[in-house]
Structure formats: C-alpha cells, structure tokens
Design a protein around this motif. Structure first.
Motif, PDB file in Angstrom:
ATOM      1  N   PHE A 245      28.982   5.102   1.943  1.00 12.93           N
ATOM      2  CA  PHE A 245      27.865   5.930   1.500  1.00 12.93           C
ATOM      3  C   PHE A 245      27.362   6.755   2.673  1.00 12.93           C
ATOM      4  O   PHE A 245      27.689   6.487   3.836  1.00 12.93           O
ATOM      5  N   TYR A 246      26.579   7.775   2.351  1.00 11.59           N
ATOM      6  CA  TYR A 246      25.854   8.502   3.400  1.00 11.59           C
ATOM      7  C   TYR A 246      24.380   8.413   3.052  1.00 11.59           C
ATOM      8  O   TYR A 246      23.998   8.635   1.895  1.00 11.59           O
ATOM      9  N   HIS A 247      23.564   8.066   4.056  1.00  9.69           N
ATOM     10  CA  HIS A 247      22.126   7.940   3.822  1.00  9.69           C
ATOM     11  C   HIS A 247      21.433   9.199   4.324  1.00  9.69           C
ATOM     12  O   HIS A 247      21.420   9.490   5.508  1.00  9.69           O
ATOM     13  N   ARG A 248      20.866   9.953   3.376  1.00  8.90           N
ATOM     14  CA  ARG A 248      20.330  11.273   3.720  1.00  8.90           C
ATOM     15  C   ARG A 248      19.025  11.197   4.503  1.00  8.90           C
ATOM     16  O   ARG A 248      18.667  12.164   5.176  1.00  8.90           O
ATOM     17  N   ILE A 249      18.306  10.068   4.447  1.00  5.20           N
ATOM     18  CA  ILE A 249      17.061   9.943   5.212  1.00  5.20           C
ATOM     19  C   ILE A 249      17.363   9.558   6.656  1.00  5.20           C
ATOM     20  O   ILE A 249      16.860  10.171   7.600  1.00  5.20           O
ATOM     21  N   LEU A 250      18.208   8.547   6.829  1.00  2.00           N
ATOM     22  CA  LEU A 250      18.583   8.107   8.173  1.00  2.00           C
ATOM     23  C   LEU A 250      19.698   8.957   8.777  1.00  2.00           C
ATOM     24  O   LEU A 250      20.002   8.825   9.957  1.00  2.00           O
TER      25      LEU A 250
ATOM     26  N   LEU B  82      20.570  -0.414  -4.196  1.00  2.77           N
ATOM     27  CA  LEU B  82      20.666  -0.152  -2.755  1.00  2.77           C
ATOM     28  C   LEU B  82      19.380   0.476  -2.220  1.00  2.77           C
ATOM     29  O   LEU B  82      18.979   0.219  -1.089  1.00  2.77           O
ATOM     30  N   GLY B  83      18.724   1.305  -3.027  1.00  4.40           N
ATOM     31  CA  GLY B  83      17.476   1.919  -2.596  1.00  4.40           C
ATOM     32  C   GLY B  83      17.590   3.423  -2.451  1.00  4.40           C
ATOM     33  O   GLY B  83      18.653   4.018  -2.634  1.00  4.40           O
ATOM     34  N   MET B  84      16.478   4.033  -2.090  1.00 10.41           N
ATOM     35  CA  MET B  84      16.390   5.483  -2.019  1.00 10.41           C
ATOM     36  C   MET B  84      17.219   6.039  -0.862  1.00 10.41           C
ATOM     37  O   MET B  84      17.271   5.462   0.208  1.00 10.41           O
ATOM     38  N   GLY B  85      17.867   7.168  -1.096  1.00 12.10           N
ATOM     39  CA  GLY B  85      18.517   7.908  -0.021  1.00 12.10           C
ATOM     40  C   GLY B  85      20.022   7.772   0.059  1.00 12.10           C
ATOM     41  O   GLY B  85      20.661   8.450   0.865  1.00 12.10           O
ATOM     42  N   PHE B  86      20.623   6.911  -0.774  1.00 17.68           N
ATOM     43  CA  PHE B  86      22.066   6.687  -0.697  1.00 17.68           C
ATOM     44  C   PHE B  86      22.842   7.722  -1.509  1.00 17.68           C
ATOM     45  O   PHE B  86      22.512   8.006  -2.656  1.00 17.68           O
ATOM     46  N   THR B  87      23.894   8.268  -0.903  1.00 19.87           N
ATOM     47  CA  THR B  87      24.819   9.164  -1.584  1.00 19.87           C
ATOM     48  C   THR B  87      26.223   8.566  -1.488  1.00 19.87           C
ATOM     49  O   THR B  87      26.674   8.204  -0.402  1.00 19.87           O
ATOM     50  N   PHE B  88      26.902   8.453  -2.613  1.00 20.83           N
ATOM     51  CA  PHE B  88      28.224   7.829  -2.646  1.00 20.83           C
ATOM     52  C   PHE B  88      29.262   8.761  -2.034  1.00 20.83           C
ATOM     53  O   PHE B  88      29.352   9.932  -2.393  1.00 20.83           O
ATOM     54  N   VAL B  89      30.067   8.234  -1.110  1.00 16.72           N
ATOM     55  CA  VAL B  89      31.137   8.998  -0.469  1.00 16.72           C
ATOM     56  C   VAL B  89      32.492   8.612  -1.039  1.00 16.72           C
ATOM     57  O   VAL B  89      33.284   9.475  -1.425  1.00 16.72           O
ATOM     58  N   GLY B  90      32.787   7.319  -1.107  1.00 17.06           N
ATOM     59  CA  GLY B  90      34.080   6.919  -1.646  1.00 17.06           C
ATOM     60  C   GLY B  90      34.310   5.432  -1.551  1.00 17.06           C
ATOM     61  O   GLY B  90      33.563   4.701  -0.895  1.00 17.06           O
ATOM     62  N   ARG B  91      35.356   4.981  -2.241  1.00 17.11           N
ATOM     63  CA  ARG B  91      35.759   3.578  -2.185  1.00 17.11           C
ATOM     64  C   ARG B  91      37.150   3.489  -1.581  1.00 17.11           C
ATOM     65  O   ARG B  91      37.930   4.442  -1.609  1.00 17.11           O
ATOM     66  N   GLN B  92      37.455   2.319  -0.993  1.00 20.75           N
ATOM     67  CA  GLN B  92      38.738   2.122  -0.304  1.00 20.75           C
ATOM     68  C   GLN B  92      39.013   3.283   0.650  1.00 20.75           C
ATOM     69  O   GLN B  92      40.068   3.920   0.641  1.00 20.75           O
ATOM     70  N   TYR B  93      38.014   3.561   1.489  1.00 22.69           N
ATOM     71  CA  TYR B  93      38.055   4.687   2.417  1.00 22.69           C
ATOM     72  C   TYR B  93      39.024   4.351   3.558  1.00 22.69           C
ATOM     73  O   TYR B  93      38.846   3.357   4.271  1.00 22.69           O
TER      74      TYR B  93
ATOM     75  N   ALA C 282       0.810  -1.224   0.000  1.00 21.64           N
ATOM     76  CA  ALA C 282       0.000   0.000   0.000  1.00 21.64           C
ATOM     77  C   ALA C 282       0.838   1.267   0.000  1.00 21.64           C
ATOM     78  O   ALA C 282       0.418   2.299  -0.549  1.00 21.64           O
ATOM     79  N   GLN C 283       2.044   1.217   0.588  1.00 21.76           N
ATOM     80  CA  GLN C 283       2.817   2.438   0.780  1.00 21.76           C
ATOM     81  C   GLN C 283       4.189   2.408   0.119  1.00 21.76           C
ATOM     82  O   GLN C 283       4.852   3.439   0.046  1.00 21.76           O
ATOM     83  N   GLY C 284       4.637   1.252  -0.359  1.00 21.08           N
ATOM     84  CA  GLY C 284       6.000   1.157  -0.843  1.00 21.08           C
ATOM     85  C   GLY C 284       6.951   0.956   0.329  1.00 21.08           C
ATOM     86  O   GLY C 284       6.527   0.770   1.470  1.00 21.08           O
ATOM     87  N   GLN C 285       8.234   0.988   0.049  1.00 20.29           N
ATOM     88  CA  GLN C 285       9.237   0.792   1.099  1.00 20.29           C
ATOM     89  C   GLN C 285       9.500   2.115   1.814  1.00 20.29           C
ATOM     90  O   GLN C 285       9.982   3.073   1.222  1.00 20.29           O
ATOM     91  N   ILE C 286       9.195   2.150   3.091  1.00 18.26           N
ATOM     92  CA  ILE C 286       9.416   3.339   3.903  1.00 18.26           C
ATOM     93  C   ILE C 286      10.649   3.103   4.776  1.00 18.26           C
ATOM     94  O   ILE C 286      10.700   2.132   5.540  1.00 18.26           O
ATOM     95  N   VAL C 287      11.631   3.956   4.654  1.00 20.28           N
ATOM     96  CA  VAL C 287      12.880   3.806   5.403  1.00 20.28           C
ATOM     97  C   VAL C 287      12.819   4.657   6.656  1.00 20.28           C
ATOM     98  O   VAL C 287      12.849   5.886   6.593  1.00 20.28           O
ATOM     99  N   GLU C 288      12.707   3.990   7.801  1.00 14.48           N
ATOM    100  CA  GLU C 288      12.640   4.680   9.084  1.00 14.48           C
ATOM    101  C   GLU C 288      13.697   4.192  10.066  1.00 14.48           C
ATOM    102  O   GLU C 288      13.992   4.864  11.044  1.00 14.48           O
ATOM    103  N   ARG C 289      14.259   3.024   9.812  1.00 14.59           N
ATOM    104  CA  ARG C 289      15.265   2.442  10.704  1.00 14.59           C
ATOM    105  C   ARG C 289      16.260   1.653   9.860  1.00 14.59           C
ATOM    106  O   ARG C 289      15.976   1.315   8.702  1.00 14.59           O
ATOM    107  N   PRO C 290      17.426   1.332  10.405  1.00 17.79           N
ATOM    108  CA  PRO C 290      18.466   0.668   9.608  1.00 17.79           C
ATOM    109  C   PRO C 290      18.002  -0.599   8.901  1.00 17.79           C
ATOM    110  O   PRO C 290      18.357  -0.828   7.742  1.00 17.79           O
ATOM    111  N   ALA C 291      17.198  -1.428   9.566  1.00 13.57           N
ATOM    112  CA  ALA C 291      16.774  -2.687   8.954  1.00 13.57           C
ATOM    113  C   ALA C 291      15.938  -2.466   7.706  1.00 13.57           C
ATOM    114  O   ALA C 291      15.847  -3.357   6.848  1.00 13.57           O
ATOM    115  N   ASP C 292      15.329  -1.285   7.578  1.00 19.82           N
ATOM    116  CA  ASP C 292      14.507  -0.997   6.391  1.00 19.82           C
ATOM    117  C   ASP C 292      15.345  -0.858   5.127  1.00 19.82           C
ATOM    118  O   ASP C 292      14.795  -0.868   4.018  1.00 19.82           O
ATOM    119  N   LEU C 293      16.653  -0.713   5.277  1.00 22.35           N
ATOM    120  CA  LEU C 293      17.526  -0.575   4.108  1.00 22.35           C
ATOM    121  C   LEU C 293      17.793  -1.903   3.418  1.00 22.35           C
ATOM    122  O   LEU C 293      18.157  -1.939   2.249  1.00 22.35           O
TER     123      LEU C 293
END
Length: 342
Positions: free
Chosen positions: A244-249, A218-229, A169-180
C-alpha cells in the motif's frame, strides 16, 4: 439541424461546457443536501432543548414527564406528520443531553449517524466515533461495523490516560508510523466459518476480494498498490504479500500475512523488503517504508529479540477473523484508567 447538433456535440469547447455545467450542478446538489441535513440536525437539537427546558421548569411539569413524550408524539404527528414518533423524540431528547453545547459534531454526519452514536453510553467512546466518522466520512453502515469491532477500545488499549482522552476528543490522528497500528486487526467481514482452515494465499485472496472493508479496517490514508509485489535481489525473486501507499505519511506500507506464529526469519525477510523499497522504489519526497507482519499469534519476547537494534519501522501485529469480546476490551480499558489515576 441534426448535423449541427452532432458537430456541436463533438466540439471540445462544447464538451468542456457540458462538464462545467454538470460539475456545478452536482456540487450544488451536494451543498443543498448538506444544508438540509445541517438544518435538520440543528432543528432536532433545538427541539431537544425545548423538551429538557420544559421538564426542568418545575415540579408540576416533572410529574407529567412520562406522559410528555406520548402527548407530544400525538400532537406533533397530527401537525407535521412523520418525524415525531415516540422513539425519535426519545433520541432527540437524548441528543440534546449528549451534546448540550451544540455545534460539536462534524457536518459530515447525518441524523442516522447521530442515532447510532447515541446508542453508545460511554461519552469518551461516543466522542471518538463521532470524530472518526466525520474525519473518515464513514457511512452509517461503516460506523456500525467499527462500533461492533470495538475500534475505540482496540486503539485505546495501547495508550496512556492522556492519549485515551485525546483519542476521544480528536479521533485517531496519524502523524507517525505507530499511529497506523491496531491490536488486533479484525477481519470478520470475510465471514470465514469457525474453525477456519485457510492458507496464507487464500487469506490474501479473500482480503483483496474484500478490499473496501479491508481498507476501512486498516484506517484512513491507505491506497492499494498491489499484491504479490515482486522484489528482485541478485536475480532471486521474492514477493511481498500486499503493498500500500499511505498518502498522509507519504510512504509505502508493506504487509505480510502469517497464519502461524511469526518466526525470526519472517522478521528478517520483512526488514530486507524495507531496505529494498527504501533504495529501489522510493522517489523524492517519500518517507522510509513501513512493514507490518500480521499473524494470528505473537511471541512478544521473540519479536523483541528479532528486532533488536533495528532502525527500520517494522511491526508485528495480531489479527483475528471474528469480532473481539468488547466487554473484555472495555474492562481492560477501565483498568488502565483506574491504574493511571492511582
């Protein structure tokens, strides 16, 4: 005159005016195209309603059901040209049957999106993809890819009946880490031939080379930061495969890739990375980081013992390089629903 034009063009005020007009024009075009799209979909819905109401008007009309769409195709095409092929009229009729209430679809969806949704028989699955395509603004190509990868079935597999219904009914709602999380993650877009022989470094490289579909998976909200950090602790250097940085969480998400089974020391190392990011990389407003170890296989018992009493948000998930068997996933979902009802 040319000197005046050059002087004017170099003026900051003129450049600001140019940007203002350009932005207004672009926004206006987007709104106009959206209005046309909305009106087209509303028109098709009304046409579908007319067809269904005609068919339900009595036995005589029902007797001519097979001929109805053929006749409409011929006569409407003569009057209005393209848009009334028999196949499109079938979809228009189906559109009304699938969404009899109307106004339940996101305005982000085009008629091409809706045609793809109508190919899904199960209303729960169709509802999920309609919600998710609008929420994440998928292109038609992205919608097709997510359907083929069985995204709804993968997400629903880990939920109870109420969670499955909410997902539809609502799609995937990301509210907590497990929702990713998704199980498994599917990287078929890499087109690695089977059987594959790739190293962890090669897998990381091709994922970064295909960053756009990787972020979609990966899903909504992910922003790439870097590789071999680089992570440096007591003059010893470690490297996180992907950050990555997750802008929603509002948190960092660390991903390590494993081509073999996950070992207990892999989990301990990820936990160390999480501690480092929490203390050294987080700034005010950031939430605790999340760690995901992606592996071809997962020993559930080993993971349970290796993460015993860990307070960190650390997950071990499986990935595969080929599309999953959706029939198998569907049978598992149907079994879960039957067991819930019993």
């Amino acid at each position: 005159m040319s000197n005046e034009i050059q002087t004017l063009s170099a003026s900051p005020d003129y450049q600001a005016l140019l940007e203002q007009i350009s932005g207004t024009y672009t926004q206006g075009r987007v709104r106009a195209m959206q209005a046309v799209n909305d009106q087209l979909i509303e028109t098709y819905w009304q046409v579908g309603r007319h067809i269904i109401e005609f068919e339900q008007g009595g036995k005589i009309r029902a007797d001519y059901g097979r001929a109805l769409l053929t006749s409409l195709t011929k006569d409407l095409s003569l009057r209005h040209g393209k848009g009334f092929s028999r196949s499109n009229l079938i979809r228009i009729r189906q559109f009304y049957l699938a969404y009899p209430i109307g106004a339940t679809l996101s305005h982000q969806l085009s008629w091409s999106h809706i045609v793809e949704l109508l190919k899904i028989d199960d209303p729960l699955e169709r509802g999920f993809y309609g919600q998710q395509a609008g929420r994440e603004r998928w292109s038609v190509r992205e919608l097709i890819r997510q359907k083929e990868s069985g995204l709804f079935l993968r997400l629903a597999a880990s939920k109870d009946k109420a969670g499955i219904l909410q997902l539809a009914a609502q799609g995937q709602i990301v509210e907590r880490p497990a929702d990713l999380l998704r199980e498994p993650y599917v990287f078929e877009f890499l087109k690695i031939p089977e059987p594959y022989q790739v190293s962890e470094t090669q897998l990381e490289t091709v994922l970064c080379d295909h960053l756009q579909p990787f972020l979609l998976e990966l899903g909504m909200g992910f922003t790439f930061v870097g590789r071999q950090y680089r992570v440096t602790i007591n003059n010893t250097h470690y490297k996180v495969d992907l950050v990555f940085y997750h802008r929603i969480l509002r948190c960092f998400v660390l991903i390590d890739l494993k081509i073999n089974d996950v070992q207990h020391n892999d989990i301990g190392q990820m936990n160390m990375y999480l501690g480092y990011f929490a203390n050294e990389e987080n700034v005010e407003g950031d939430n605790p980081p999340i760690g995901i170890i992606l592996s071809r296989n997962k020993d559930e018992l080993l993971v349970e013992y290796a993460t015993y009493q860990m307070n960190s948000q650390l997950f071990v998930q499986k990935y595969q390089l080929y599309l999953p068997d959706r029939d198998v996933l569907r049978r598992e979902l149907e079994l879960s629903l039957r067991e819930a009802e019993q």
